[in-house]
Design a protein around this motif. Sequence first.
Motif, PDB file in Angstrom:
ATOM      1  N   GLY A  42      36.605  26.937  39.712  1.00  0.00           N
ATOM      2  CA  GLY A  42      37.305  27.229  41.201  1.00  0.00           C
ATOM      3  C   GLY A  42      36.082  28.668  41.219  1.00  0.00           C
ATOM      4  N   GLU A  43      36.752  29.735  41.699  1.00  0.00           N
ATOM      5  CA  GLU A  43      36.725  31.105  42.169  1.00  0.00           C
ATOM      6  C   GLU A  43      36.769  31.932  40.875  1.00  0.00           C
ATOM      7  N   PRO A  44      35.333  31.865  39.925  1.00  0.00           N
ATOM      8  CA  PRO A  44      35.342  32.731  38.302  1.00  0.00           C
ATOM      9  C   PRO A  44      35.994  34.017  39.163  1.00  0.00           C
ATOM     10  N   THR A  45      36.822  34.887  38.132  1.00  0.00           N
ATOM     11  CA  THR A  45      36.656  36.779  38.711  1.00  0.00           C
ATOM     12  C   THR A  45      37.105  37.324  37.578  1.00  0.00           C
ATOM     13  N   LEU A  46      37.710  37.078  36.354  1.00  0.00           N
ATOM     14  CA  LEU A  46      37.089  38.522  35.842  1.00  0.00           C
ATOM     15  C   LEU A  46      37.881  37.804  34.617  1.00  0.00           C
ATOM     16  N   GLY A  47      37.511  38.327  33.141  1.00  0.00           N
ATOM     17  CA  GLY A  47      36.414  37.850  32.158  1.00  0.00           C
ATOM     18  C   GLY A  47      36.828  39.492  31.302  1.00  0.00           C
ATOM     19  N   VAL A  48      37.104  38.670  29.538  1.00  0.00           N
ATOM     20  CA  VAL A  48      36.344  39.567  28.382  1.00  0.00           C
ATOM     21  C   VAL A  48      35.321  39.439  27.690  1.00  0.00           C
ATOM     22  N   ILE A 103      38.747  33.625  33.914  1.00  0.00           N
ATOM     23  CA  ILE A 103      39.382  33.143  34.639  1.00  0.00           C
ATOM     24  C   ILE A 103      38.218  32.390  35.153  1.00  0.00           C
ATOM     25  N   ALA A 104      38.505  30.756  35.014  1.00  0.00           N
ATOM     26  CA  ALA A 104      38.032  29.743  36.145  1.00  0.00           C
ATOM     27  C   ALA A 104      38.463  29.378  37.593  1.00  0.00           C
ATOM     28  N   ASN A 105      39.340  29.686  37.538  1.00  0.00           N
ATOM     29  CA  ASN A 105      39.388  29.012  39.279  1.00  0.00           C
ATOM     30  C   ASN A 105      40.350  30.246  39.870  1.00  0.00           C
ATOM     31  N   SER A 106      40.769  30.588  40.137  1.00  0.00           N
ATOM     32  CA  SER A 106      41.072  32.471  40.705  1.00  0.00           C
ATOM     33  C   SER A 106      41.702  31.787  41.894  1.00  0.00           C
ATOM     34  N   PRO A 107      42.788  31.995  42.574  1.00  0.00           N
ATOM     35  CA  PRO A 107      43.417  31.250  44.062  1.00  0.00           C
ATOM     36  C   PRO A 107      42.859  31.701  44.931  1.00  0.00           C
ATOM     37  N   TRP A 108      41.213  32.915  45.086  1.00  0.00           N
ATOM     38  CA  TRP A 108      41.297  33.120  46.321  1.00  0.00           C
ATOM     39  C   TRP A 108      41.627  31.834  47.807  1.00  0.00           C
ATOM     40  N   GLY A 109      41.285  30.920  47.417  1.00  0.00           N
ATOM     41  CA  GLY A 109      41.252  29.805  48.005  1.00  0.00           C
ATOM     42  C   GLY A 109      42.848  29.458  48.997  1.00  0.00           C
ATOM     43  N   ALA A 110      43.699  29.865  48.409  1.00  0.00           N
ATOM     44  CA  ALA A 110      45.140  29.754  48.359  1.00  0.00           C
ATOM     45  C   ALA A 110      45.624  30.776  49.720  1.00  0.00           C
ATOM     46  N   HIS A 122      46.172  37.237  54.922  1.00  0.00           N
ATOM     47  CA  HIS A 122      46.466  37.398  53.485  1.00  0.00           C
ATOM     48  C   HIS A 122      47.862  37.033  52.783  1.00  0.00           C
ATOM     49  N   GLN A 123      48.339  35.975  53.762  1.00  0.00           N
ATOM     50  CA  GLN A 123      49.640  34.746  52.707  1.00  0.00           C
ATOM     51  C   GLN A 123      49.294  34.273  51.561  1.00  0.00           C
ATOM     52  N   PHE A 124      49.700  34.246  50.645  1.00  0.00           N
ATOM     53  CA  PHE A 124      50.187  33.080  49.601  1.00  0.00           C
ATOM     54  C   PHE A 124      50.312  32.066  49.434  1.00  0.00           C
ATOM     55  N   ASP A 125      49.463  30.945  49.299  1.00  0.00           N
ATOM     56  CA  ASP A 125      50.542  29.299  48.933  1.00  0.00           C
ATOM     57  C   ASP A 125      50.101  28.671  48.529  1.00  0.00           C
ATOM     58  N   ALA A 126      51.268  29.085  48.133  1.00  0.00           N
ATOM     59  CA  ALA A 126      50.696  27.705  45.965  1.00  0.00           C
ATOM     60  C   ALA A 126      50.350  26.491  46.146  1.00  0.00           C
ATOM     61  N   SER A 127      51.138  25.760  47.347  1.00  0.00           N
ATOM     62  CA  SER A 127      50.755  24.360  47.370  1.00  0.00           C
ATOM     63  C   SER A 127      49.171  24.521  47.044  1.00  0.00           C
ATOM     64  N   LYS A 128      48.866  25.223  47.232  1.00  0.00           N
ATOM     65  CA  LYS A 128      46.734  25.009  47.611  1.00  0.00           C
ATOM     66  C   LYS A 128      46.243  25.976  46.223  1.00  0.00           C
ATOM     67  N   ALA A 129      46.955  26.574  45.072  1.00  0.00           N
ATOM     68  CA  ALA A 129      46.201  27.276  43.833  1.00  0.00           C
ATOM     69  C   ALA A 129      46.578  26.221  43.255  1.00  0.00           C
ATOM     70  N   GLN A 130      45.588  26.276  41.850  1.00  0.00           N
ATOM     71  CA  GLN A 130      45.462  25.221  40.769  1.00  0.00           C
ATOM     72  C   GLN A 130      45.973  26.236  39.609  1.00  0.00           C
ATOM     73  N   LYS A 131      46.681  25.439  39.087  1.00  0.00           N
ATOM     74  CA  LYS A 131      47.087  25.752  37.545  1.00  0.00           C
ATOM     75  C   LYS A 131      46.488  26.694  36.942  1.00  0.00           C
ATOM     76  N   PRO A 132      45.926  28.189  35.855  1.00  0.00           N
ATOM     77  CA  PRO A 132      44.974  29.086  35.946  1.00  0.00           C
ATOM     78  C   PRO A 132      44.664  28.703  34.513  1.00  0.00           C
ATOM     79  N   VAL A 133      43.243  28.165  34.421  1.00  0.00           N
ATOM     80  CA  VAL A 133      42.831  27.896  33.764  1.00  0.00           C
ATOM     81  C   VAL A 133      41.239  29.319  32.961  1.00  0.00           C
ATOM     82  N   ILE A 134      42.027  29.310  31.640  1.00  0.00           N
ATOM     83  CA  ILE A 134      40.668  30.545  31.142  1.00  0.00           C
ATOM     84  C   ILE A 134      39.930  29.434  29.969  1.00  0.00           C
ATOM     85  N   ARG A 135      38.858  30.023  30.032  1.00  0.00           N
ATOM     86  CA  ARG A 135      37.520  28.700  29.767  1.00  0.00           C
ATOM     87  C   ARG A 135      36.987  29.842  28.780  1.00  0.00           C
ATOM     88  N   LYS A 136      36.042  29.752  27.534  1.00  0.00           N
ATOM     89  CA  LYS A 136      35.524  30.744  26.232  1.00  0.00           C
ATOM     90  C   LYS A 136      34.443  30.095  26.157  1.00  0.00           C
TER      91      LYS A 136
END
Length: 197
Positions: free
Chosen positions: A153-159, A168-175, A180-194
């Motif tokens: 998705g839209e990668p945002t933060l890491g360490v 974080i591989a898929n931040s929910p910006w598109g939701a 600036h109202q959040f629609d949970a139905s448009k968000a994916q479950k968070p994915v952390i990659r390494k």
Amino acid sequence: DSGELEKIYTIGGDHVFGDLVLHSSGDVYVSDSGEPTVYKIDRKEDQLKLWLAFPIAWNLQGLDFSSDGNTLFVADYISGLYRVSMKTSKVDKIGFDTPNALRGIDGLYFYKNSFLTLQNGVDPLRVCRYYLNEDQTRITRMEFIEKATDDLGEPTLGVVSGDTFYFIANSPWGAYDRKHQFDASKAQKPVIRKYEM
């Protein structure tokens, strides 16, 4: 230990604080994309204060320190990467033969004379590594860690931990809608990659 909130740092004005980084001294530096500025929380004063205004940037995002702590690297979402001397506060743009490739850097992490970047708002969405020359004034080459994969998705933060980069591989910006109202139905479950380096 308790998980309780200890302090909130606030300041008046039209600010959008994006990223922060901790210097080895204990001072915290915060990028402001509302105005192209960097703020500082001095560990002794414990207050949020303006540290540096960027006259040549638009939308500051990720920031990180060189290994020796003498240089602060800052990403501008529009115009690329900058280096700031911690001794003189002098700002210099980091050169690259393909400057448009540096657009959309949200997360910025320094690792062994290179940058790991999380780039969103661009096509393709991507995670990259940019290698620096010896004096850290130019990027000499780049490589894609990941780009345009199906579930990126839209990668945002890491360490960076040791030689592993977690992000974080898929931040929910598109939701979020335009208000600036959040629609949970448009968000994916968070994915952390390494990524093992």
